[in-house]
Design an enzyme around this catalytic site. Structure first.
Site, PDB file in Angstrom:
ATOM      1  N   CYS A 111       0.780  -1.252  -0.050  1.00  0.00           N
ATOM      2  CA  CYS A 111       0.068   0.176  -0.098  1.00  0.00           C
ATOM      3  C   CYS A 111       0.871   1.423   0.038  1.00  0.00           C
ATOM      4  O   CYS A 111       1.533   1.430  -1.043  1.00  0.00           O
ATOM      5  CB  CYS A 111      -0.970  -0.213   1.068  1.00  0.00           C
ATOM      6  SG  CYS A 111      -2.479   1.154   1.107  1.00  0.00           S
TER       7      CYS A 111
ATOM      8  N   HIS B 162      -3.610  -5.040  -0.043  1.00  0.00           N
ATOM      9  CA  HIS B 162      -3.255  -5.802   1.338  1.00  0.00           C
ATOM     10  C   HIS B 162      -3.404  -7.044   1.045  1.00  0.00           C
ATOM     11  O   HIS B 162      -4.407  -7.723   1.456  1.00  0.00           O
ATOM     12  CB  HIS B 162      -4.005  -5.123   2.427  1.00  0.00           C
ATOM     13  CG  HIS B 162      -3.751  -3.583   2.623  1.00  0.00           C
ATOM     14  ND1 HIS B 162      -2.858  -3.245   3.765  1.00  0.00           N
ATOM     15  CD2 HIS B 162      -4.390  -2.551   2.246  1.00  0.00           C
ATOM     16  CE1 HIS B 162      -2.818  -1.872   3.688  1.00  0.00           C
ATOM     17  NE2 HIS B 162      -3.559  -1.507   2.685  1.00  0.00           N
TER      18      HIS B 162
ATOM     19  N   GLU C 191      -1.950  -9.152   3.055  1.00  0.00           N
ATOM     20  CA  GLU C 191      -1.985  -9.837   4.273  1.00  0.00           C
ATOM     21  C   GLU C 191      -3.722 -10.178   4.784  1.00  0.00           C
ATOM     22  O   GLU C 191      -4.034 -11.191   5.611  1.00  0.00           O
ATOM     23  CB  GLU C 191      -1.530  -8.830   5.195  1.00  0.00           C
ATOM     24  CG  GLU C 191      -2.383  -7.632   5.675  1.00  0.00           C
ATOM     25  CD  GLU C 191      -1.757  -6.677   4.850  1.00  0.00           C
ATOM     26  OE1 GLU C 191      -1.975  -5.318   5.390  1.00  0.00           O
ATOM     27  OE2 GLU C 191      -1.239  -6.950   3.738  1.00  0.00           O
TER      28      GLU C 191
END
EC number: 6.3.4.2
Length: 539
Positions: free
Chosen positions: A379, A514, A516
């Protein structure tokens, strides 16, 4: 009809209700049940989207673009499932919904009260979240006795008697303190917490006893007797080497038997062989890798919860311990990256908002690029990758993001609203914030470039899907200049630059999304897995 397991907490917060709920859900899912998860947050904020990471920890983003509590991330990581905005609601959402309906005349002139209107809205949302599932595990935030939690307690109490509910089971997570000077474990806080629940009209059927020390059988018997639960329904939750060992600990204590008996679920035998193997690799791995984690919220590492867990997932699949070397980006500004990153196998620059520590992140990116160290920018980390490259390779000294300098002559990063003005809002699902600005939230497709690190990481997939939470985008006006100088765009979404790589670097990837948010213990995110693998090869 759906059956419901309600998880409440007593004595104090942060006891692990979320991990408890996720662990029970995991065992039920691995027993062949269709399990839904729901987190209820009693705070009056509509959602955590405007809350500081230092105040609340990470904001987790669902597939459909909801900004939710970080416990939804735990649910997804444990149950290997994508949950939607219906899996989390707050007091703010409940009251907003009821007030909007009242203003529109939906209650036909009735006097609006907590009972039945607020409580009725809560029950309705719980049932909606349970639709299509055999079992819905509901975690109620806060602790018993909190004034803001009372309407939720009343709602779950009423559901015991609801003819549309197939069955309810109440789990209470509570602290068992150890008084070192006296050398004694104390049950009185738990007894008082259970008494408060009973006063409300809820009788817990299981106690999850959170303790640093193992509980003697005599103490568990005393706890069961004083709290009026069966002795086999007193489950220990001791400190674990990994949160992913909690389901295995619960399974060893036969946690499912009392639940199955009360809810008439039949014989439950979860297949946890793969899970157990991964947990053993987390606890006792063969290899090791050190990753320099450059961030700005290091005083509260919960701000990066999904990312740190994603690194653990990848380490488990590579049978290696991922050691995180926490590096404050502001400290890099003062001492330089060579001093703080010298012992790291790779560099990760995480996301964030605001200009504090930004120049330190840029220095860390330059260090990884110049020294050919594996690098992953996420990001803001990707956006600063473009800024660093523009300044130090293209020679655009004043290159910046308009987030930090609205009047910069070379805006490598600009507002998403500028892109929408040029390309039409229909291309993107965006969310306008009450605080102003437009956020890109939720899952979007990304087209990968053939031969790229990105496509290789995702096993040759041409289209991948990842989640976003940001309001600034890479400026496509500089794409040609960047690519001529060796920085290649390797991922695109609806005309937006999603990922960049560097030609003459062994492993360098910046991603606007993102990754994750989609990483789970049993299926780690491909880009993070590839990054950890590249880091391990260096080590």
């Amino acid at each position: 009809m759906t059956k419901y397991i309600f998880v409440t907490g007593g004595v104090l917060s942060s006891l692990g209700k979320g991990i408890t709920a996720a662990s029970i859900g995991t065992l039920l899912k691995h027993s062949g049940k269709k399990v839904g998860m729901l987190k209820i947050d009693p705070y009056i904020n509509v959602d955590p989207g405007t809350m500081s990471p230092l105040e609340h920890g990470e904001v987790f983003v669902t597939k459909d673009g909801a900004e939710t509590d970080l416990d939804i991330g735990n649910y997804e990581r444990f149950l290997d499932t994508s949950y939607l905005k219906s899996s989390n609601f707050t007091t703010g959402q409940i009251y907003s919904s009821v007030i909007e309906r009242e203003r529109a005349g939906g209650y036909l002139g009735q006097t609006i009260q907590v009972i039945p209107h607020i409580v009725g809205e809560i029950v309705k949302r719980i049932k909606e979240a349970g639709e299509g599932h055999d079992i819905l595990v509901v975690e109620l935030g806060g602790t018993v006795g909190d004034i803001e939690g009372l309407p939720f307690m009343e709602a779950i109490r009423q559901m015991k008697h609801d003819e549309e509910v197939a069955g309810t089971f109440f789990v209470h997570v509570t602290l068992i303190p150890y008084i070192k000077a006296a050398g004694e474990l104390k049950s009185k806080p738990t007894q008082h917490s259970v008494q408060e629940l009973r006063r409300i009209g809820i009788t817990p059927q299981m106690i999850i006893a959170r303790s640093e020390n193992q509980l003697p059988k005599s103490f568990k018997k005393k706890l069961a007797m004083s709290c009026d639960v069966h002795q086999d329904a007193v489950i220990e939750a001791n400190d674990a080497a990994s949160i992913y060992d909690v389901p295995m600990s619960f399974l060893r204590q036969d946690i499912l038997s009392p639940i199955a008996k009360a809810l008439e679920l039949g014989d439950l035998t979860p297949d946890m062989e793969e899970w157990d193997s991964l947990v053993k690799k987390i606890v006792q791995p063969k290899g090791k890798v050190v990753i320099g984690f450059v961030g700005k919220y290091l005083e509260l590492k919960e701000s990066y919860k999904s990312l740190t867990e994603a690194l653990i997932h990848s380490g488990a699949h590579l049978d290696a311990r991922v050691e995180i070397c926490w590096v404050d980006s502001e400290e890099i500004e003062e001492r330089g990256p060579e001093t703080l990153l010298a012992d790291c196998d790779s560099v990760l620059v995480a996301g964030g908002f605001g200009n504090r520590g930004v120049e330190g992140k840029i220095k860390a990116i330059e260090y990884a690029r110049v020294n050919k160290i594996p690098y992953l920018g996420i990001c803001l980390g990707m956006q600063l990758t473009l800024v660093e490259y523009a300044r130090n390779v293209l020679g655009l000294d004043d290159a910046n993001s308009i987030e930090f300098d609205e009047n910069c002559k070379n805006p490598m990063i600009y507002l998403i609203s500028d892109f929408l003005d040029q390309n039409g809002e229909a291309q993107l699902r965006t969310h306008s914030s009450p605080m102003g600005g437009t956020l890109r939230l939720g899952e979007y497709p990304c087209e990968t470039k053939e031969g790229s690190i990105l496509r290789k990481a995702y096993n040759g997939e041409k289209i991948i899907y990842e989640r976003h939470r940001h309001r600034y985008e890479a400026n496509p006006a500089y794409r040609e200049q960047l690519e001529k100088a060796g920085m290649i765009v390797t991922g695109e979404s609806n005309g937006l630059i999603e990922t960049v790589e560097i030609k003459d670097h062994p492993w360098f990837l910046g991603v606007q999304f993102h990754p994750e948010f989609t990483s789970r213990l049993q299926s780690p995110n491909p880009s993070i897995l590839a990054f950890v693998k590249a880091s391990l090869e260096v080590h």
